[in-house]
Design an enzyme around this catalytic site. Structure first.
Site, PDB file in Angstrom:
ATOM      1  N   ARG A   1     -75.768 -32.658  84.460  1.00  0.00           N
ATOM      2  CA  ARG A   1     -75.321 -32.260  83.124  1.00  0.00           C
ATOM      3  C   ARG A   1     -73.948 -32.842  82.812  1.00  0.00           C
ATOM      4  O   ARG A   1     -73.666 -33.208  81.673  1.00  0.00           O
ATOM      5  CB  ARG A   1     -75.330 -30.734  82.962  1.00  0.00           C
ATOM      6  CG  ARG A   1     -75.109 -30.266  81.541  1.00  0.00           C
ATOM      7  CD  ARG A   1     -75.359 -28.772  81.346  1.00  0.00           C
ATOM      8  NE  ARG A   1     -76.748 -28.462  81.068  1.00  0.00           N
ATOM      9  CZ  ARG A   1     -77.322 -28.511  79.869  1.00  0.00           C
ATOM     10  NH1 ARG A   1     -76.616 -28.869  78.809  1.00  0.00           N
ATOM     11  NH2 ARG A   1     -78.589 -28.211  79.705  1.00  0.00           N
TER      12      ARG A   1
ATOM     13  N   GLU B   1     -73.519 -21.316  75.627  1.00  0.00           N
ATOM     14  CA  GLU B   1     -72.569 -22.157  76.345  1.00  0.00           C
ATOM     15  C   GLU B   1     -71.776 -23.144  75.486  1.00  0.00           C
ATOM     16  O   GLU B   1     -70.604 -23.385  75.777  1.00  0.00           O
ATOM     17  CB  GLU B   1     -73.304 -22.967  77.422  1.00  0.00           C
ATOM     18  CG  GLU B   1     -73.927 -22.135  78.510  1.00  0.00           C
ATOM     19  CD  GLU B   1     -74.838 -22.978  79.384  1.00  0.00           C
ATOM     20  OE1 GLU B   1     -75.911 -23.393  78.912  1.00  0.00           O
ATOM     21  OE2 GLU B   1     -74.470 -23.247  80.536  1.00  0.00           O
TER      22      GLU B   1
HETATM   23  N1  MTE Z   1     -72.208 -13.704  76.988  1.00  0.00           N
HETATM   24  C1  MTE Z   1     -71.923 -12.548  77.618  1.00  0.00           C
HETATM   25  N2  MTE Z   1     -71.467 -11.512  76.897  1.00  0.00           N
HETATM   26  N3  MTE Z   1     -72.098 -12.417  78.965  1.00  0.00           N
HETATM   27  C2  MTE Z   1     -72.545 -13.474  79.741  1.00  0.00           C
HETATM   28  O1  MTE Z   1     -72.686 -13.335  80.955  1.00  0.00           O
HETATM   29  N4  MTE Z   1     -73.301 -15.825  79.788  1.00  0.00           N
HETATM   30  C3  MTE Z   1     -73.245 -17.117  79.115  1.00  0.00           C
HETATM   31  C4  MTE Z   1     -73.670 -16.976  77.646  1.00  0.00           C
HETATM   32  N5  MTE Z   1     -72.975 -15.907  77.012  1.00  0.00           N
HETATM   33  C5  MTE Z   1     -72.837 -14.707  79.087  1.00  0.00           C
HETATM   34  C6  MTE Z   1     -72.668 -14.764  77.683  1.00  0.00           C
HETATM   35  C7  MTE Z   1     -74.088 -18.120  79.751  1.00  0.00           C
HETATM   36  S1  MTE Z   1     -73.496 -18.918  81.104  1.00  0.00           S
HETATM   37  C8  MTE Z   1     -75.327 -18.439  79.270  1.00  0.00           C
HETATM   38  S2  MTE Z   1     -76.248 -19.667  79.965  1.00  0.00           S
HETATM   39  C9  MTE Z   1     -75.908 -17.725  78.124  1.00  0.00           C
HETATM   40  O2  MTE Z   1     -75.057 -16.700  77.628  1.00  0.00           O
HETATM   41  C10 MTE Z   1     -77.233 -17.123  78.565  1.00  0.00           C
HETATM   42  O3  MTE Z   1     -77.808 -16.368  77.580  1.00  0.00           O
HETATM   43  P1  MTE Z   1     -78.680 -16.967  76.367  1.00  0.00           P
HETATM   44  O4  MTE Z   1     -79.406 -18.149  76.888  1.00  0.00           O
HETATM   45  O5  MTE Z   1     -79.542 -15.847  76.004  1.00  0.00           O
HETATM   46  O6  MTE Z   1     -77.681 -17.338  75.317  1.00  0.00           O
HETATM   47  N1  LUZ Z   2     -80.111 -27.104  84.335  1.00  0.00           N
HETATM   48  C1  LUZ Z   2     -79.344 -26.784  83.296  1.00  0.00           C
HETATM   49  C2  LUZ Z   2     -80.376 -26.246  85.324  1.00  0.00           C
HETATM   50  O1  LUZ Z   2     -79.140 -27.594  82.421  1.00  0.00           O
HETATM   51  N2  LUZ Z   2     -78.816 -25.567  83.236  1.00  0.00           N
HETATM   52  C3  LUZ Z   2     -79.020 -24.639  84.174  1.00  0.00           C
HETATM   53  O2  LUZ Z   2     -78.495 -23.545  84.059  1.00  0.00           O
HETATM   54  C4  LUZ Z   2     -79.848 -24.982  85.286  1.00  0.00           C
HETATM   55  N3  LUZ Z   2     -80.106 -24.116  86.270  1.00  0.00           N
HETATM   56  C5  LUZ Z   2     -80.867 -24.491  87.286  1.00  0.00           C
HETATM   57  C6  LUZ Z   2     -81.367 -25.768  87.315  1.00  0.00           C
HETATM   58  N4  LUZ Z   2     -81.124 -26.613  86.345  1.00  0.00           N
HETATM   59 MO1  MOS Z   3     -75.334 -20.272  82.110  1.00  0.00          MO
HETATM   60  S1  MOS Z   3     -74.037 -21.330  83.281  1.00  0.00           S
HETATM   61  O1  MOS Z   3     -76.487 -21.578  82.142  1.00  0.00           O
HETATM   62  O2  MOS Z   3     -75.914 -19.176  83.268  1.00  0.00           O
END
Ligand code: MTE
Ligand code: LUZ
Ligand code: MOS
Length: 783
Positions: free
Chosen positions: A323, A728
């Site tokens: 990524r 993210e």
């Molecule tokens: N928001 C809150 N409040 N708590 C979390 O742990 N994780 C983040 C983001 N927002 C997170 C958050 C991460 S790393 C990801 S990948 C996404 O939420 C995952 O949730 P979604 O795919 O439903 O957005």
């Molecule tokens: N790839 C990615 C992944 O783009 N995001 C992720 O969180 C992930 N996790 C596991 C394997 N590939």
């Molecule tokens: Mo988020 S780092 O893809 O859990």
């Protein structure tokens, strides 16, 4: 704080595209929301604690556990030898021992587990172990690992065009080294697992995890159980941020091992210090770059080698590095590039997922480079950025071969530039700095483009289960996990929207591996995209059955099922209107199936891991931010005065939740780039392992002026309700904070000298950069 928060939607508002409160908000604020540690303990519950390595790299020559066993209240001690199945909890490559077996590879690695009558007794007993070690050479620095060719995975490389020739021919060249630090996830609820033995060797596991299915699998492998003997349940996490994507596994396995051996419920909840000592973090990255550009700042060629600290094992470092490679371009067309990524093996915690998953580390490198090019040429960095944006004739192909089909970066940045009064403030800041020798202001606007989908194609699938009960209330279960991001709220909104009923009629239940099987991690920001679509599919199947029944029953033979409308809790069959609940009970009596499964697989994806080319992302999310800072060049202290964020969440399912995600990601990313510093001592012991020594941003670090808006947009692809993933991508918005600090430091010199500002830009880093700039510009620039 001035923030343009949206008015909260009334319960009567349409389910989709309105700012409904988080489904658990009332439980969060009253303390009633049940996290794993709040589940009422079953009779006979006992508590586990882990004994950790004190050596970075060593052979264990003697493991003295008698004193541990002798402690009052201790019930059992388990080591690797007690694991009946495989002693491994690694997500992809199987190099992650659950308990160290003869060899320790970092300070903090779990060696044994002790189970006692209470949490405190278990923790005290764990410290009584007498472990004898034979030290081995430890590598603590990723650049040293690189020198020794010590990697957890083979190096990766993506080349397009002829970067060597283009670099040689470029009128300007800039080469250098740079680094950004790692970051602790700092979920408020720490890692925790509570395992209960059930009949016939089965295990029920409550686990704070983003990936229930993987927990089911690793527990099964460790205990020699079939997947159908392990149930993992997850109602909500108090944050995950990637730290519970794979690394909840060790805790799940230890709790399940102890529960299965003792035939008693076992809870394992490390305290914050142990959690930080054991688990991996965001990868710190070290860059070697070389770019060629023309007189205007247009990049002609770029070469970059990124060295990531993987830690002692692979964990998710492979996909993180991939990524990073696929985000080095950020919002810019790079015709001729050579992008490399190395996953350095160090004797430290095994680094893992953290919001952005390598994307931020890839993209910030090009932003730092463009910032440097601009100062080198004496141009406003925003102008150099715009010049390099994707768009225009033949400038829409990413280095990895995916066409950028949904580009809105030009419009988005133009809107933010005007709305934030960027140019006027730039002039004002120049005037301020000319008159202020010690305090300097800085300003920066940075864009983002973030690819949405797991870069492992088969993870891009999801399932859901929707039940309509005979009173018209609806229960939805799906493969995603709630970590505070509002996924359940959005999925409920989707289901309510599909069935045309008020949101209050739909409830989401805990993720549960016995309801929806073979789920992917809730990660890569895809939670709502995948599970929303799966839930929509399930709800649609029920709606179609109901429509067919309604047309047949009330349509008088003249109305087709497709003409039946579901809105506002009513069902319209031509002139006849039936309350939803009324239709449901009639349908039940007519023996119509009122529950359904749903499934979704993201279309249009392809990826060739050997060449790092294809179409890894379904679409891109975009955004931009302007930050203004004030830096004290004598102390290195600084403040964020104002931030303007404009972010593309497509046609947002829930604008209130999405604005929360954007603001949260911004402040979290600002912490990464400016405050949070991981520091290991010479023995490889992480010394920043508690909030006392590791500083995350707090409420007062939010800028006094904080303007957050969602960009008016619709997804170009057939995403769930035309929304875009938002979890993210906004973590990249605070690049603007770091580069605004760099801008302020540059103003301490002649304005053309590039401050060598490393991240995190702590006061020490800022002072180092101020000193370097002043030294380069001569004594004359001293105040
Ligand atoms: N928001 C809150 N409040 N708590 C979390 O742990 N994780 C983040 C983001 N927002 C997170 C958050 C991460 S790393 C990801 S990948 C996404 O939420 C995952 O949730 P979604 O795919 O439903 O957005
Ligand atoms: N790839 C990615 C992944 O783009 N995001 C992720 O969180 C992930 N996790 C596991 C394997 N590939
Ligand atoms: Mo988020 S780092 O893809 O859990």
């Amino acid at each position: 704080m001035k923030a343009e928060t949206l008015p909260q939607a009334s319960p009567a508002a349409p389910a989709a595209h309105h700012g409904h409160p988080h489904e658990s908000a009332h439980l969060h604020v009253s303390g009633e929301a049940t996290y794993v540690d709040d589940i009422r303990e079953l009779a006979g519950t006992v508590h586990a604690a882990l004994g950790l390595s004190t050596q970075a790299h060593a052979r264990i020559t003697a493991l003295g556990l008698d004193a541990v066993r002798a402690m009052p209240g201790v019930i059992a001690v388990f080591t690797a030898a007690d694991i009946p199945g495989s002693n491994d909890c690694g997500p992809i490559i199987h190099d992650d021992p659950i308990l160290a077996d003869g060899l320790v590879q970092y300070v903090g690695q779990p060696i044994f587990a002790v189970v006692a009558e209470s949490h405190e007794l278990a923790r005290c007993a764990a410290r009584r172990a007498e472990v004898a070690y034979e030290p081995l050479p430890a590598v603590l620095d990723p650049l040293q690992a690189k020198q020794q060719h010590s990697f957890v995975l083979p190096p990766m490389q993506l080349v397009r065009g002829d970067p060597a020739a283009c670099l040689a021919a470029a009128p300007h060249r800039l080469a250098g080294r740079w680094q950004v630090g790692g970051q602790e996830q700092f979920y408020l609820e720490g890692q925790i697992s509570y395992a209960v033995p059930r009949e016939d060797g089965c295990i029920h596991l409550w686990c704070s995890t983003q990936h229930p299915t993987e927990m089911q699998q690793v527990v099964g492998h460790a205990l020699g159980l079939a997947a159908n003997q392990v149930v993992v349940e997850m109602r909500r996490m108090g944050g995950g941020f990637g730290g519970k994507e794979s690394q909840s596994a060790l805790f799940a396995c230890v709790a399940a091992l102890a529960a299965s051996r003792l035939r008693r419920p076992v809870k394992l909840r490390p305290d914050r210090d142990d959690d930080m000592m054991i688990t991996g973090k965001r990868h710190d990255f070290h860059y070697d770059y070389d770019v060629g550009f023309d007189d205007d700042g247009r990049i002609l060629a770029a070469r970059i080698e990124m060295t990531a600290r993987a830690g002692f094992s692979a964990d998710l470092s492979g996909p993180v590095a991939t990524r990073a490679i696929c985000h080095f371009d950020n919002a810019y067309y790079l015709s001729d590039v050579d992008i490399r990524a190395l996953c350095a093996r160090t004797n430290t915690q095994s680094n893992t997922a953290f919001r952005g998953f390598g994307g931020p580390q890839g993209a910030i490198a090009i932003e730092y480079i463009i910032d440097s090019i601009a100062r080198e040429l004496g141009r406003d960095p925003l102008d150099v950025r715009k010049l390099n944006f994707y768009g225009g004739e033949g400038r829409d192909l990413t280095p990895y071969g995916q066409r950028v089909e949904d580009n809105v970066i030009h419009e988005l940045v133009a809107e933010l530039e005007a709305g934030s009064a960027y140019r006027e403030r730039r002039r004002g800041i120049a005037a301020f700095n000319a008159a202020s020798p010690v305090l300097k202001k800085g300003l920066a606007l940075t864009p983002l483009k973030f690819g949405i989908s797991f870069n492992v194609a088969h993870y891009n699938q999801a399932g859901a289960l929707v039940h309509v009960y005979t009173d018209g209330s609806v229960l939805v279960n799906h493969g995603g996990t709630e970590m505070g991001q509002g996924l359940n709220t959005k999925v409920c909104q989707v289901v309510a929207n599909e069935l045309g009923i008020p949101l209050a009629q739909v409830r989401a239940t805990a993720a549960d591996t016995s309801k929806v099987a073979n789920t992917s991690a809730t990660a890569a920001s895809t939670g709502a995209d995948l599970n929303g679509k799966a839930a929509e599919d399930a709800a649609r199947r029920i709606r179609l059955r109901l429509a067919e029944f309604a047309a047949g029953t009330y349509g008088g033979g003249s109305i087709g099922a497709d003409a039946v409308r579901f809105t506002n809790g009513q069902v319209e069959i031509g002139e006849t209107v039936q309350p939803f609940a009324e239709l449901v009970i009639r349908a039940y009596e007519a023996r119509v199936q009122l529950w359904s499964e749903g499934f979704y697989a993201t279309p249009r994806l392809s990826w060739d891991l050997s060449t790092l080319t294809g179409r890894p992302f379904y679409y891109f999310a975009y955004g931009a931010a302007v930050s203004e800072v004030l830096v004290d060049t004598l102390t290195g202290e600084w403040r964020l005065l104002r931030a303007d964020l404009l972010h593309d969440a497509g046609n947002s399912i829930n604008p209130a939740i999405d604005i929360g995600q954007v603001e949260g990601a911004f402040i979290q990313g600002m912490g990464w780039l400016t405050m949070e510093e991981l520091w290991w001592n010479k023995d490889g012991r992480l010394m920043t392992h508690a909030p006392s020594t590791y500083k995350i941003p707090a409420a007062h670090d939010c800028p006094a002026e904080f303007h957050t808006r969602l960009f008016r947009n619709h997804s170009h692809e057939d995403t769930i309700l035309r929304s875009k993933a938002v979890g993210e991508p906004p973590l990249l918005l605070p690049f603007s904070v770091l580069l605004a600090i760099r801008d302020a430091i540059a103003a301490a010199g002649d304005g053309r000298t590039n401050p060598p500002l490393r991240a995190p830009a702590t006061p020490e880093a800022i002072l180092d950069a101020v000193e370097a700039v002043r030294a380069a510009c001569g004594e004359g620039s001293r105040p």
